[in-house]
Design a protein around this motif. Structure first.
Motif, PDB file in Angstrom:
ATOM      1  N   ALA A  61      -5.487 -24.241   4.567  1.00  0.00           N
ATOM      2  CA  ALA A  61      -5.822 -24.446   5.975  1.00  0.00           C
ATOM      3  C   ALA A  61      -6.640 -23.271   6.486  1.00  0.00           C
ATOM      4  O   ALA A  61      -6.437 -22.127   6.072  1.00  0.00           O
ATOM      5  CB  ALA A  61      -4.555 -24.589   6.816  1.00  0.00           C
ATOM      6  N   ARG A  62      -7.523 -23.573   7.392  1.00  0.00           N
ATOM      7  CA  ARG A  62      -8.346 -22.533   8.006  1.00  0.00           C
ATOM      8  C   ARG A  62      -7.466 -21.639   8.889  1.00  0.00           C
ATOM      9  O   ARG A  62      -6.571 -22.129   9.581  1.00  0.00           O
ATOM     10  CB  ARG A  62      -9.413 -23.210   8.864  1.00  0.00           C
ATOM     11  CG  ARG A  62     -10.303 -22.245   9.614  1.00  0.00           C
ATOM     12  CD  ARG A  62     -11.091 -22.981  10.684  1.00  0.00           C
ATOM     13  NE  ARG A  62     -11.574 -22.131  11.722  1.00  0.00           N
ATOM     14  CZ  ARG A  62     -12.392 -21.103  11.582  1.00  0.00           C
ATOM     15  NH1 ARG A  62     -12.843 -20.775  10.408  1.00  0.00           N
ATOM     16  NH2 ARG A  62     -12.780 -20.383  12.603  1.00  0.00           N
ATOM     17  N   PRO A  63      -7.729 -20.329   8.917  1.00  0.00           N
ATOM     18  CA  PRO A  63      -6.950 -19.473   9.826  1.00  0.00           C
ATOM     19  C   PRO A  63      -7.321 -19.772  11.277  1.00  0.00           C
ATOM     20  O   PRO A  63      -8.496 -19.936  11.601  1.00  0.00           O
ATOM     21  CB  PRO A  63      -7.369 -18.053   9.424  1.00  0.00           C
ATOM     22  CG  PRO A  63      -8.734 -18.203   8.839  1.00  0.00           C
ATOM     23  CD  PRO A  63      -8.737 -19.563   8.173  1.00  0.00           C
ATOM     24  N   LEU A  64      -6.323 -19.836  12.131  1.00  0.00           N
ATOM     25  CA  LEU A  64      -6.567 -20.111  13.543  1.00  0.00           C
ATOM     26  C   LEU A  64      -6.486 -18.855  14.402  1.00  0.00           C
ATOM     27  O   LEU A  64      -6.903 -18.862  15.548  1.00  0.00           O
ATOM     28  CB  LEU A  64      -5.578 -21.163  14.046  1.00  0.00           C
ATOM     29  CG  LEU A  64      -5.681 -22.512  13.337  1.00  0.00           C
ATOM     30  CD1 LEU A  64      -4.639 -23.480  13.870  1.00  0.00           C
ATOM     31  CD2 LEU A  64      -7.085 -23.086  13.472  1.00  0.00           C
ATOM     32  N   GLY A  65      -5.941 -17.787  13.826  1.00  0.00           N
ATOM     33  CA  GLY A  65      -5.855 -16.516  14.531  1.00  0.00           C
ATOM     34  C   GLY A  65      -6.634 -15.448  13.793  1.00  0.00           C
ATOM     35  O   GLY A  65      -6.826 -15.525  12.580  1.00  0.00           O
ATOM     36  N   TRP A  66      -7.083 -14.454  14.535  1.00  0.00           N
ATOM     37  CA  TRP A  66      -7.895 -13.366  13.984  1.00  0.00           C
ATOM     38  C   TRP A  66      -7.277 -12.035  14.372  1.00  0.00           C
ATOM     39  O   TRP A  66      -6.935 -11.822  15.538  1.00  0.00           O
ATOM     40  CB  TRP A  66      -9.315 -13.447  14.547  1.00  0.00           C
ATOM     41  CG  TRP A  66     -10.157 -12.282  14.145  1.00  0.00           C
ATOM     42  CD1 TRP A  66     -10.352 -11.128  14.849  1.00  0.00           C
ATOM     43  CD2 TRP A  66     -10.880 -12.133  12.932  1.00  0.00           C
ATOM     44  NE1 TRP A  66     -11.161 -10.281  14.145  1.00  0.00           N
ATOM     45  CE2 TRP A  66     -11.499 -10.882  12.959  1.00  0.00           C
ATOM     46  CE3 TRP A  66     -11.069 -12.962  11.821  1.00  0.00           C
ATOM     47  CZ2 TRP A  66     -12.305 -10.424  11.920  1.00  0.00           C
ATOM     48  CZ3 TRP A  66     -11.861 -12.503  10.791  1.00  0.00           C
ATOM     49  CH2 TRP A  66     -12.468 -11.254  10.842  1.00  0.00           C
ATOM     50  N   TYR A  67      -7.135 -11.122  13.400  1.00  0.00           N
ATOM     51  CA  TYR A  67      -6.765  -9.734  13.681  1.00  0.00           C
ATOM     52  C   TYR A  67      -7.313  -8.875  12.560  1.00  0.00           C
ATOM     53  O   TYR A  67      -6.729  -8.787  11.488  1.00  0.00           O
ATOM     54  CB  TYR A  67      -5.247  -9.557  13.797  1.00  0.00           C
ATOM     55  CG  TYR A  67      -4.837  -8.111  13.985  1.00  0.00           C
ATOM     56  CD1 TYR A  67      -5.241  -7.398  15.101  1.00  0.00           C
ATOM     57  CD2 TYR A  67      -4.067  -7.462  13.037  1.00  0.00           C
ATOM     58  CE1 TYR A  67      -4.887  -6.074  15.272  1.00  0.00           C
ATOM     59  CE2 TYR A  67      -3.696  -6.139  13.201  1.00  0.00           C
ATOM     60  CZ  TYR A  67      -4.108  -5.447  14.315  1.00  0.00           C
ATOM     61  OH  TYR A  67      -3.759  -4.128  14.478  1.00  0.00           O
ATOM     62  N   GLN A  68      -8.460  -8.261  12.800  1.00  0.00           N
ATOM     63  CA  GLN A  68      -9.078  -7.412  11.783  1.00  0.00           C
ATOM     64  C   GLN A  68      -8.447  -6.036  11.759  1.00  0.00           C
ATOM     65  O   GLN A  68      -8.280  -5.445  10.719  1.00  0.00           O
ATOM     66  CB  GLN A  68     -10.585  -7.314  12.042  1.00  0.00           C
ATOM     67  CG  GLN A  68     -11.339  -6.590  10.954  1.00  0.00           C
ATOM     68  CD  GLN A  68     -12.798  -6.948  10.995  1.00  0.00           C
ATOM     69  OE1 GLN A  68     -13.192  -7.943  10.412  1.00  0.00           O
ATOM     70  NE2 GLN A  68     -13.584  -6.165  11.695  1.00  0.00           N
ATOM     71  N   GLY A  69      -8.133  -5.494  12.929  1.00  0.00           N
ATOM     72  CA  GLY A  69      -7.428  -4.221  12.984  1.00  0.00           C
ATOM     73  C   GLY A  69      -8.307  -2.997  13.049  1.00  0.00           C
ATOM     74  O   GLY A  69      -7.948  -2.025  13.684  1.00  0.00           O
ATOM     75  N   ARG A  70      -9.441  -3.019  12.394  1.00  0.00           N
ATOM     76  CA  ARG A  70     -10.331  -1.855  12.377  1.00  0.00           C
ATOM     77  C   ARG A  70     -11.741  -2.357  12.677  1.00  0.00           C
ATOM     78  O   ARG A  70     -12.550  -2.526  11.791  1.00  0.00           O
ATOM     79  CB  ARG A  70     -10.220  -1.159  11.035  1.00  0.00           C
ATOM     80  CG  ARG A  70      -8.795  -0.693  10.767  1.00  0.00           C
ATOM     81  CD  ARG A  70      -8.590  -0.236   9.363  1.00  0.00           C
ATOM     82  NE  ARG A  70      -9.071   1.116   9.222  1.00  0.00           N
ATOM     83  CZ  ARG A  70      -9.128   1.758   8.074  1.00  0.00           C
ATOM     84  NH1 ARG A  70      -8.756   1.176   6.966  1.00  0.00           N
ATOM     85  NH2 ARG A  70      -9.578   2.993   8.016  1.00  0.00           N
ATOM     86  N   CYS A  71     -11.996  -2.589  13.939  1.00  0.00           N
ATOM     87  CA  CYS A  71     -13.185  -3.319  14.397  1.00  0.00           C
ATOM     88  C   CYS A  71     -14.434  -2.453  14.514  1.00  0.00           C
ATOM     89  O   CYS A  71     -14.362  -1.239  14.579  1.00  0.00           O
ATOM     90  CB  CYS A  71     -12.908  -3.921  15.765  1.00  0.00           C
ATOM     91  SG  CYS A  71     -11.549  -5.072  15.778  1.00  0.00           S
ATOM     92  N   SER A  72     -15.540  -3.156  14.633  1.00  0.00           N
ATOM     93  CA  SER A  72     -16.820  -2.543  14.979  1.00  0.00           C
ATOM     94  C   SER A  72     -17.124  -2.895  16.426  1.00  0.00           C
ATOM     95  O   SER A  72     -16.427  -3.720  17.028  1.00  0.00           O
ATOM     96  CB  SER A  72     -17.932  -3.091  14.072  1.00  0.00           C
ATOM     97  OG  SER A  72     -18.359  -4.367  14.538  1.00  0.00           O
ATOM     98  N   PRO A  73     -18.189  -2.343  16.973  1.00  0.00           N
ATOM     99  CA  PRO A  73     -18.605  -2.771  18.319  1.00  0.00           C
ATOM    100  C   PRO A  73     -19.015  -4.244  18.364  1.00  0.00           C
ATOM    101  O   PRO A  73     -19.106  -4.821  19.447  1.00  0.00           O
ATOM    102  CB  PRO A  73     -19.798  -1.866  18.630  1.00  0.00           C
ATOM    103  CG  PRO A  73     -19.606  -0.663  17.771  1.00  0.00           C
ATOM    104  CD  PRO A  73     -18.951  -1.179  16.515  1.00  0.00           C
ATOM    105  N   ASN A  74     -19.241  -4.875  17.215  1.00  0.00           N
ATOM    106  CA  ASN A  74     -19.694  -6.264  17.152  1.00  0.00           C
ATOM    107  C   ASN A  74     -18.572  -7.274  16.905  1.00  0.00           C
ATOM    108  O   ASN A  74     -18.785  -8.476  17.043  1.00  0.00           O
ATOM    109  CB  ASN A  74     -20.726  -6.418  16.028  1.00  0.00           C
ATOM    110  CG  ASN A  74     -21.896  -5.492  16.207  1.00  0.00           C
ATOM    111  OD1 ASN A  74     -22.488  -5.437  17.274  1.00  0.00           O
ATOM    112  ND2 ASN A  74     -22.212  -4.736  15.167  1.00  0.00           N
TER     113      ASN A  74
END
Length: 197
Positions: free
Chosen positions: A105-118
Protein backbone atom coordinates in the motif's frame (compact mmCIF):
# COMPACT_ATOMS: atom_id res chain seq x y z
CA UNK A 1 45.56 18.98 7.17
CA UNK A 2 47.06 16.36 9.47
CA UNK A 3 44.58 17.29 12.20
CA UNK A 4 41.70 16.78 9.78
CA UNK A 5 43.06 13.39 8.67
CA UNK A 6 43.74 12.45 12.28
CA UNK A 7 40.13 13.21 13.19
CA UNK A 8 38.69 10.86 10.60
CA UNK A 9 38.89 7.65 12.65
CA UNK A 10 37.14 9.39 15.54
CA UNK A 11 34.38 10.71 13.27
CA UNK A 12 34.08 7.34 11.59
CA UNK A 13 33.82 5.59 14.94
CA UNK A 14 31.10 7.96 16.11
CA UNK A 15 29.13 7.40 12.93
CA UNK A 16 29.49 3.64 13.26
CA UNK A 17 28.27 3.83 16.84
CA UNK A 18 25.16 5.67 15.63
CA UNK A 19 24.69 3.08 12.90
CA UNK A 20 24.78 0.34 15.54
CA UNK A 21 21.97 2.15 17.36
CA UNK A 22 19.82 1.89 14.23
CA UNK A 23 20.91 -1.73 13.77
CA UNK A 24 19.74 -2.50 17.30
CA UNK A 25 16.24 -1.34 16.47
CA UNK A 26 15.87 -3.41 13.34
CA UNK A 27 17.72 -6.47 14.62
CA UNK A 28 16.79 -6.75 18.28
CA UNK A 29 14.55 -3.96 19.54
CA UNK A 30 11.64 -4.33 17.14
CA UNK A 31 10.35 -7.74 18.27
CA UNK A 32 9.91 -7.06 22.01
CA UNK A 33 7.97 -3.90 21.14
CA UNK A 34 5.94 -5.82 18.55
CA UNK A 35 5.01 -8.44 21.16
CA UNK A 36 4.14 -5.82 23.78
CA UNK A 37 1.95 -3.71 21.48
CA UNK A 38 0.20 -6.63 19.80
CA UNK A 39 -0.49 -8.46 23.06
CA UNK A 40 -2.19 -5.31 24.41
CA UNK A 41 -3.86 -4.56 21.04
CA UNK A 42 -2.31 -1.08 20.94
CA UNK A 43 -2.68 0.68 17.57
CA UNK A 44 0.71 1.73 16.24
CA UNK A 45 1.99 4.06 13.55
CA UNK A 46 5.44 3.09 12.28
CA UNK A 47 7.59 5.67 10.54
CA UNK A 48 9.50 3.38 8.20
CA UNK A 49 12.52 4.41 6.16
CA UNK A 50 11.98 2.84 2.76
CA UNK A 51 15.46 1.29 2.50
CA UNK A 52 15.09 -0.19 5.99
CA UNK A 53 11.66 -1.63 5.23
CA UNK A 54 13.01 -3.20 2.06
CA UNK A 55 15.87 -4.80 3.98
CA UNK A 56 13.71 -6.18 6.79
CA UNK A 57 10.78 -8.10 5.28
CA UNK A 58 10.17 -10.05 8.51
CA UNK A 59 9.50 -6.84 10.44
CA UNK A 60 7.25 -5.55 7.64
CA UNK A 61 5.30 -8.81 7.75
CA UNK A 62 4.92 -8.41 11.51
CA UNK A 63 3.64 -4.85 11.12
CA UNK A 64 1.19 -5.89 8.43
CA UNK A 65 -0.05 -8.87 10.47
CA UNK A 66 -0.65 -6.51 13.40
CA UNK A 67 -2.56 -4.13 11.10
CA UNK A 68 -0.30 -1.21 12.03
CA UNK A 69 -0.20 1.96 9.99
CA UNK A 70 3.13 2.07 8.19
CA UNK A 71 3.89 5.57 7.02
CA UNK A 72 7.02 6.78 5.32
CA UNK A 73 10.11 8.17 7.00
CA UNK A 74 11.57 8.95 3.59
CA UNK A 75 13.96 7.04 1.39
CA UNK A 76 17.12 7.21 3.54
CA UNK A 77 18.00 8.61 6.94
CA UNK A 78 20.10 11.52 5.74
CA UNK A 79 20.02 15.25 6.34
CA UNK A 80 18.39 16.88 3.31
CA UNK A 81 19.35 20.43 4.31
CA UNK A 82 21.78 20.85 1.39
CA UNK A 83 20.57 18.09 -0.94
CA UNK A 84 19.62 19.30 -4.41
CA UNK A 85 15.89 19.69 -4.93
CA UNK A 86 15.96 17.29 -7.89
CA UNK A 87 17.63 14.60 -5.77
CA UNK A 88 15.18 15.09 -2.92
CA UNK A 89 12.27 14.81 -5.37
CA UNK A 90 13.77 11.54 -6.69
CA UNK A 91 14.14 10.26 -3.11
CA UNK A 92 10.50 11.06 -2.33
CA UNK A 93 9.44 9.10 -5.41
CA UNK A 94 11.78 6.22 -4.48
CA UNK A 95 10.40 6.15 -0.92
CA UNK A 96 6.84 5.88 -2.22
CA UNK A 97 7.73 3.20 -4.78
CA UNK A 98 9.66 1.01 -2.34
CA UNK A 99 7.12 1.48 0.44
CA UNK A 100 4.24 0.54 -1.85
CA UNK A 101 6.08 -2.50 -3.18
CA UNK A 102 7.13 -3.93 0.20
CA UNK A 103 3.97 -3.14 2.18
CA UNK A 104 1.37 -3.51 -0.55
CA UNK A 105 0.00 0.00 0.00
CA UNK A 106 1.09 3.54 -0.68
CA UNK A 107 2.15 5.51 2.42
CA UNK A 108 -0.49 8.04 3.44
CA UNK A 109 1.64 9.88 5.99
CA UNK A 110 4.98 11.62 5.60
CA UNK A 111 7.73 12.25 8.18
CA UNK A 112 11.23 12.73 6.81
CA UNK A 113 12.67 14.14 10.02
CA UNK A 114 15.66 15.94 8.52
CA UNK A 115 14.16 18.31 5.98
CA UNK A 116 15.43 20.78 3.44
CA UNK A 117 13.91 24.18 2.73
CA UNK A 118 12.07 22.41 -0.14
CA UNK A 119 10.64 19.38 1.66
CA UNK A 120 7.21 20.70 2.64
CA UNK A 121 6.57 22.10 -0.84
CA UNK A 122 7.73 18.88 -2.51
CA UNK A 123 5.43 16.80 -0.30
CA UNK A 124 2.46 19.01 -1.19
CA UNK A 125 3.39 18.92 -4.88
CA UNK A 126 3.62 15.12 -4.77
CA UNK A 127 0.01 15.24 -3.66
CA UNK A 128 -0.64 11.75 -2.35
CA UNK A 129 -0.20 12.16 1.39
CA UNK A 130 -3.12 12.62 3.78
CA UNK A 131 -0.86 14.21 6.37
CA UNK A 132 2.65 15.48 6.99
CA UNK A 133 4.27 15.02 10.41
CA UNK A 134 7.41 17.05 9.59
CA UNK A 135 6.62 19.80 12.04
CA UNK A 136 7.20 20.52 15.70
CA UNK A 137 5.25 23.79 15.53
CA UNK A 138 2.17 22.83 17.53
CA UNK A 139 0.72 20.36 20.00
CA UNK A 140 -2.35 19.58 17.89
CA UNK A 141 -2.91 18.94 14.18
CA UNK A 142 -3.48 21.97 11.96
CA UNK A 143 -3.91 22.87 8.30
CA UNK A 144 -1.06 24.51 6.40
CA UNK A 145 -1.86 26.32 3.13
CA UNK A 146 1.62 27.76 2.50
CA UNK A 147 2.07 25.80 -0.72
CA UNK A 148 -1.19 26.42 -2.53
CA UNK A 149 -3.36 23.62 -1.24
CA UNK A 150 -4.23 22.51 2.27
CA UNK A 151 -1.89 20.00 3.89
CA UNK A 152 -2.86 18.46 7.21
CA UNK A 153 0.08 18.80 9.60
CA UNK A 154 0.18 16.28 12.44
CA UNK A 155 3.08 17.60 14.52
CA UNK A 156 5.68 15.15 15.76
CA UNK A 157 6.25 15.43 19.50
CA UNK A 158 9.77 14.66 20.68
CA UNK A 159 8.75 14.41 24.32
CA UNK A 160 6.33 11.50 23.77
CA UNK A 161 8.25 9.65 21.04
CA UNK A 162 11.70 8.27 20.40
CA UNK A 163 13.72 11.31 21.50
CA UNK A 164 12.54 10.58 25.02
CA UNK A 165 14.86 7.58 24.95
CA UNK A 166 17.79 9.23 23.15
CA UNK A 167 18.56 11.79 25.85
CA UNK A 168 18.16 11.67 29.65
CA UNK A 169 14.80 13.13 30.65
CA UNK A 170 14.62 12.47 34.36
CA UNK A 171 12.34 9.42 34.29
CA UNK A 172 13.63 6.37 36.07
CA UNK A 173 10.66 4.06 35.54
CA UNK A 174 8.05 3.15 32.99
CA UNK A 175 5.32 4.29 35.41
CA UNK A 176 6.73 7.83 35.42
CA UNK A 177 6.84 7.95 31.64
CA UNK A 178 3.30 6.53 31.41
CA UNK A 179 2.04 9.18 33.85
CA UNK A 180 3.71 11.88 31.76
CA UNK A 181 2.13 10.57 28.55
CA UNK A 182 -1.31 10.27 30.17
CA UNK A 183 -1.11 13.74 31.66
CA UNK A 184 0.07 15.18 28.32
CA UNK A 185 -2.81 13.51 26.49
CA UNK A 186 -5.36 14.73 29.03
CA UNK A 187 -4.15 18.34 28.68
CA UNK A 188 -4.16 18.20 24.88
CA UNK A 189 -7.61 16.61 24.87
CA UNK A 190 -8.98 19.43 27.03
CA UNK A 191 -7.28 22.05 24.84
CA UNK A 192 -8.71 20.39 21.73
CA UNK A 193 -12.25 20.89 23.00
CA UNK A 194 -11.85 24.67 22.86
CA UNK A 195 -9.49 25.06 19.92
CA UNK A 196 -10.77 26.21 16.56
CA UNK A 197 -9.54 24.58 13.36
Amino acid sequence: MSEWIGAQPVLGMRNMNMESLFEYGSRAGFWPLHRAFTSCKVPVTVYGIAMALERNPEAVAGMLAADWEITTHGYRWIDYQYVAESVEREHIAAAIEIHTRVTGARPLGWYQGRCSPNTHRLVVEEGGFLYNADSYADDLPYWDTSWGKPQLIVPYAFDSNDMRFAAPQGFNSGDQFFAYLKDSFDVLYREGETRRA
